[in-house]
Scaffold this active site. Structure first.
Site, PDB file in Angstrom:
ATOM      1  N   CYS A 117     -64.894  -8.091  77.045  1.00  0.00           N
ATOM      2  CA  CYS A 117     -64.887  -6.621  77.103  1.00  0.00           C
ATOM      3  C   CYS A 117     -66.181  -5.993  76.595  1.00  0.00           C
ATOM      4  O   CYS A 117     -66.443  -4.819  76.847  1.00  0.00           O
ATOM      5  CB  CYS A 117     -63.707  -6.074  76.314  1.00  0.00           C
ATOM      6  SG  CYS A 117     -62.140  -6.726  76.888  1.00  0.00           S
ATOM      7  N   HIS A 257     -64.516   1.250  74.584  1.00  0.00           N
ATOM      8  CA  HIS A 257     -63.806   0.341  75.488  1.00  0.00           C
ATOM      9  C   HIS A 257     -62.352   0.796  75.557  1.00  0.00           C
ATOM     10  O   HIS A 257     -61.755   1.166  74.541  1.00  0.00           O
ATOM     11  CB  HIS A 257     -63.917  -1.083  74.936  1.00  0.00           C
ATOM     12  CG  HIS A 257     -63.009  -2.046  75.626  1.00  0.00           C
ATOM     13  ND1 HIS A 257     -62.955  -2.165  76.992  1.00  0.00           N
ATOM     14  CD2 HIS A 257     -62.096  -2.938  75.127  1.00  0.00           C
ATOM     15  CE1 HIS A 257     -62.060  -3.082  77.312  1.00  0.00           C
ATOM     16  NE2 HIS A 257     -61.523  -3.563  76.212  1.00  0.00           N
ATOM     17  N   ASN A 287     -57.102  -1.400  81.208  1.00  0.00           N
ATOM     18  CA  ASN A 287     -58.197  -2.144  80.569  1.00  0.00           C
ATOM     19  C   ASN A 287     -58.844  -3.060  81.607  1.00  0.00           C
ATOM     20  O   ASN A 287     -58.269  -4.090  81.974  1.00  0.00           O
ATOM     21  CB  ASN A 287     -57.630  -2.956  79.395  1.00  0.00           C
ATOM     22  CG  ASN A 287     -58.689  -3.796  78.699  1.00  0.00           C
ATOM     23  OD1 ASN A 287     -59.829  -3.914  79.168  1.00  0.00           O
ATOM     24  ND2 ASN A 287     -58.307  -4.403  77.586  1.00  0.00           N
TER      25      ASN A 287
HETATM   26  O1  UT7 Z   1     -59.504  -5.634  75.424  1.00  0.00           O
HETATM   27  C1  UT7 Z   1     -59.411  -6.261  74.155  1.00  0.00           C
HETATM   28  C2  UT7 Z   1     -58.189  -7.080  74.087  1.00  0.00           C
HETATM   29  N1  UT7 Z   1     -56.932  -6.473  73.889  1.00  0.00           N
HETATM   30  C3  UT7 Z   1     -56.614  -5.457  73.050  1.00  0.00           C
HETATM   31  O2  UT7 Z   1     -57.423  -4.807  72.443  1.00  0.00           O
HETATM   32  C4  UT7 Z   1     -55.145  -5.207  72.850  1.00  0.00           C
HETATM   33  C5  UT7 Z   1     -54.794  -4.974  71.399  1.00  0.00           C
HETATM   34  N2  UT7 Z   1     -53.362  -4.914  71.143  1.00  0.00           N
HETATM   35  C6  UT7 Z   1     -52.525  -3.982  71.668  1.00  0.00           C
HETATM   36  O3  UT7 Z   1     -52.942  -3.137  72.428  1.00  0.00           O
HETATM   37  C7  UT7 Z   1     -51.071  -3.970  71.213  1.00  0.00           C
HETATM   38  O4  UT7 Z   1     -50.896  -4.844  70.125  1.00  0.00           O
HETATM   39  C8  UT7 Z   1     -50.099  -4.370  72.355  1.00  0.00           C
HETATM   40  C9  UT7 Z   1     -50.063  -3.262  73.406  1.00  0.00           C
HETATM   41  C10 UT7 Z   1     -50.482  -5.680  72.982  1.00  0.00           C
HETATM   42  C11 UT7 Z   1     -48.657  -4.489  71.783  1.00  0.00           C
HETATM   43  O5  UT7 Z   1     -48.271  -3.308  71.127  1.00  0.00           O
HETATM   44  P1  UT7 Z   1     -47.616  -3.356  69.685  1.00  0.00           P
HETATM   45  O6  UT7 Z   1     -47.278  -1.986  69.321  1.00  0.00           O
HETATM   46  O7  UT7 Z   1     -48.556  -4.112  68.786  1.00  0.00           O
HETATM   47  O8  UT7 Z   1     -46.281  -4.154  69.965  1.00  0.00           O
HETATM   48  P2  UT7 Z   1     -45.735  -5.464  69.254  1.00  0.00           P
HETATM   49  O9  UT7 Z   1     -46.412  -6.669  69.771  1.00  0.00           O
HETATM   50  O10 UT7 Z   1     -45.671  -5.250  67.770  1.00  0.00           O
HETATM   51  O11 UT7 Z   1     -44.253  -5.453  69.746  1.00  0.00           O
HETATM   52  C12 UT7 Z   1     -43.297  -4.456  69.299  1.00  0.00           C
HETATM   53  C13 UT7 Z   1     -42.027  -4.620  70.085  1.00  0.00           C
HETATM   54  C14 UT7 Z   1     -41.536  -6.073  70.151  1.00  0.00           C
HETATM   55  O12 UT7 Z   1     -40.121  -6.074  70.151  1.00  0.00           O
HETATM   56  P3  UT7 Z   1     -39.304  -6.398  68.794  1.00  0.00           P
HETATM   57  O13 UT7 Z   1     -39.745  -7.758  68.350  1.00  0.00           O
HETATM   58  O14 UT7 Z   1     -39.688  -5.312  67.836  1.00  0.00           O
HETATM   59  O15 UT7 Z   1     -37.886  -6.347  69.255  1.00  0.00           O
HETATM   60  C15 UT7 Z   1     -42.043  -6.548  71.500  1.00  0.00           C
HETATM   61  O16 UT7 Z   1     -41.221  -7.574  72.020  1.00  0.00           O
HETATM   62  O17 UT7 Z   1     -42.260  -4.228  71.441  1.00  0.00           O
HETATM   63  C16 UT7 Z   1     -41.863  -5.283  72.317  1.00  0.00           C
HETATM   64  N3  UT7 Z   1     -42.721  -5.247  73.488  1.00  0.00           N
HETATM   65  C17 UT7 Z   1     -42.434  -4.535  74.581  1.00  0.00           C
HETATM   66  N4  UT7 Z   1     -41.363  -3.754  74.872  1.00  0.00           N
HETATM   67  C18 UT7 Z   1     -41.363  -3.165  76.087  1.00  0.00           C
HETATM   68  C19 UT7 Z   1     -43.920  -5.866  73.673  1.00  0.00           C
HETATM   69  N5  UT7 Z   1     -44.407  -5.572  74.889  1.00  0.00           N
HETATM   70  C20 UT7 Z   1     -43.492  -4.753  75.469  1.00  0.00           C
HETATM   71  C21 UT7 Z   1     -43.422  -4.115  76.725  1.00  0.00           C
HETATM   72  N6  UT7 Z   1     -42.348  -3.330  76.981  1.00  0.00           N
HETATM   73  N7  UT7 Z   1     -44.388  -4.226  77.653  1.00  0.00           N
END
Ligand code: UT7
Length: 333
Positions: A117, A257, A287
Site C-alpha cells: 500500500c 491511504h 482499498n
Molecule cells: O491496507 C493496509 C492493510 N489493511 C488495513 O489497514 C486494515 C486494518 N484493519 C481493519 O480495517 C479492521 O481491523 C477490520 C475492518 C479488518 C476489522 O474490523 P474490527 O473492528 O477490527 O473487527 P474485529 O476483527 O475486531 O471483529 C469484530 C467482530 C467479530 O465478531 P465477534 O468475535 O465480536 O463475535 C468479527 O467476527 O466483527 C466480526 N466481523 C464481521 N461481522 C460482519 C469481522 N468481519 C465482519 C464482517 N461482517 N465483514
C-alpha cells in the site's frame, strides 16, 4: 543555480466498471451493509471481473489514456517507467516492461516496485531521485493493484476491504518552489505474522497444497494492522510537518491511504486536521493498495492549486509506511 525538484505535471487514473456493493457482498459472506459501513466505511468497490481476462496493465493503460487526454506527451520523451504493484500481470516479465513495449516508449527502461500500500510513495521517491540526479527528464510513475485476485471471498475479515484501481503521474524537473519537498519512508515490523499472502513466493511456491490451504490470498490480523497504521502514518506526518516548519493551518490537503475510514479519522484527529482537508473516497472505491493515493489526487485534481501544500501518507504490508510532502505544481485548466 536554483535547486531542481521533481514535480507532478499530470495525473490519470482508471477504475473498473463493475461495482461490488455491500448488498451483493452480503450474499457471498456472512456480513451486512450496516457492519461494513460502520466498521470500514466502504459502500461499494470496483472489481475487474476475472472473465475480462485482463490484469493490472489493462488498468494502467486505461489510466495512461486518461492522463494523455488531459496532458499528452511524446512517447519518446519518457525516460523510465516505475510501476508500483504487488499484483503484476506476471511474476515475469515485469509490468512496466509490458507498458514500455505496448506504448512504444522505446527510450525508456521500466521496472516494478513492490511495497504494497506504500508503493506510490516509494515509487515517487525513486522517481524524484532519478529527476534530481539530472540524468533523467521525464518519469512515468504508475501505481495500482488488482487486489480482487488475492482476496478470499470466503473470508469476511478481508473481502469487504480490497478492490481494484490504477493511477499514473508524470514526474518532471522544475526550478520553481513546487514539487516533492521532503519525505520520510520506513520499512520494518513483523508483517509475516500480521499481514501476508503466504503462497506463490519462493518459500511456498504454488502447489496443490498451497491452493487447497488458500495460501494465495491476503491474510491479516486486522486489529494489529489497524493500530500500526494509525500510529505510523500519524507519527511520520507529524515529523514531516515539524521538520519543514509547516503549521497545521498551512496544510491544504492530507491524502491518506484508504484502508479503513476509522483509520483515516484517527490519523486526521491525531494530526488535528479537519476532515474537510482530508481526501476520502474509500466509500466508493475501497482499498486499492498502491492505487488509493493517486486515485484521490486524480479525483481532487480540479480543486488543486499551484503551490498547495499536500501531505501524502501510507501504511501497508512489509510493513512499509511513510509520508511525502509536496507542493502541487499546476492549476487545473
Ligand atoms: O491496507 C493496509 C492493510 N489493511 C488495513 O489497514 C486494515 C486494518 N484493519 C481493519 O480495517 C479492521 O481491523 C477490520 C475492518 C479488518 C476489522 O474490523 P474490527 O473492528 O477490527 O473487527 P474485529 O476483527 O475486531 O471483529 C469484530 C467482530 C467479530 O465478531 P465477534 O468475535 O465480536 O463475535 C468479527 O467476527 O466483527 C466480526 N466481523 C464481521 N461481522 C460482519 C469481522 N468481519 C465482519 C464482517 N461482517 N465483514
Amino acid at each position: 543555480m536554483s535547486k531542481v525538484r521533481a514535480v507532478i505535471t499530470g495525473i490519470g487514473a482508471y477504475v473498473p466498471k463493475y461495482r461490488l456493493t455491500n448488498e451483493e457482498l452480503s450474499t457471498i459472506v456472512d456480513t451486512s451493509d450496516e457492519w461494513i459501513t460502520k466498521r470500514i466505511g466502504i459502500k461499494e468497490r470496483r472489481i475487474l471481473k476475472p472473465e475480462e481476462g485482463k490484469g493490472i496493465t489493462y488498468l494502467a493503460q486505461k489510466a495512461i489514456e486518461n492522463l494523455r487526454s488531459k496532458r499528452d506527451f511524446d512517447p519518446l520523451s519518457i525516460d523510465a517507467v516505475i510501476f508500483a504493484t504487488t499484483t503484476p500481470d506476471y511474476v515475469l516479465p515485469n509490468s512496466a516492461a509490458l507498458i514500455t513495449y505496448r506504448l512504444g516508449l522505446t527510450n525508456a527502461f521500466g521496472f516494478d516496485l513492490s511495497a504494497a500500500c506504500s508503493g506510490f510513495l516509494y515509487a515517487l521517491e525513486v522517481g524524484e531521485a532519478f529527476i534530481t540526479s539530472g540524468k533523467y527528464k521525464k518519469i512515468m510513475v504508475i501505481a495500482g493493484d488488482v487486489l480482487s485476485v488475492v482476496t478470499d471471498y470466503q473470508d469476511r475479515n478481508t473481502c469487504p476491504i480490497f478492490s481494484d484501481a490504477c493511477g499514473v503521474v508524470l514526474l518532471e524537473g522544475t526550478t520553481e518552489e513546487t514539487g516533492i519537498m521532503d519525505s520520510i519512508l520506513r520499512s520494518g515490523g513483523n508483517s509475516e505474522e500480521h499481514l501476508i499472502m503466504p503462497g506463490g513466493g519462493s518459500v511456498h511456491p504454488a502447489s496443490h497444497e498451497t491452493v487447497d490451504q488458500r495460501m494465495h490470498y491476503i491474510w491479516q490480523d486486522g486489529k494489529v494492522v489497524f493500530k500500526y497504521a494509525v500510529t505510523r502514518m500519524a507519527d511520520t506526518c507529524e515529523e514531516l510537518a515539524k521538520r519543514n516548519n509547516l503549521p497545521k493551518d498551512d496544510i491544504h490537503w492530507v491524502v491518506p491511504h484508504q484502508a479503513n475510514k476509522r483509520i483515516i479519522d484517527a490519523v486526521a484527529d491525531r494530526m488535528n486536521i479537519p476532515l474537510e482537508r482530508v481526501m476520502i473516497n474509500i466509500d466508493r472505491y475501497g482499498n486499492t493498495s498502491s492505487g488509493t493515493i493517486p486515485l484521490c489526487l486524480w479525483e481532487w485534481e480540479p480543486k488543486l492549486h499551484k503551490g498547495d501544500n499536500i501531505i501524502l501518507t501510507a501504511f501497508g504490508a512489509g510493513f512499509t509506511w511513510g509520508a511525502t510532502y509536496l507542493k502541487w505544481g499546476y492549476d487545473f485548466a
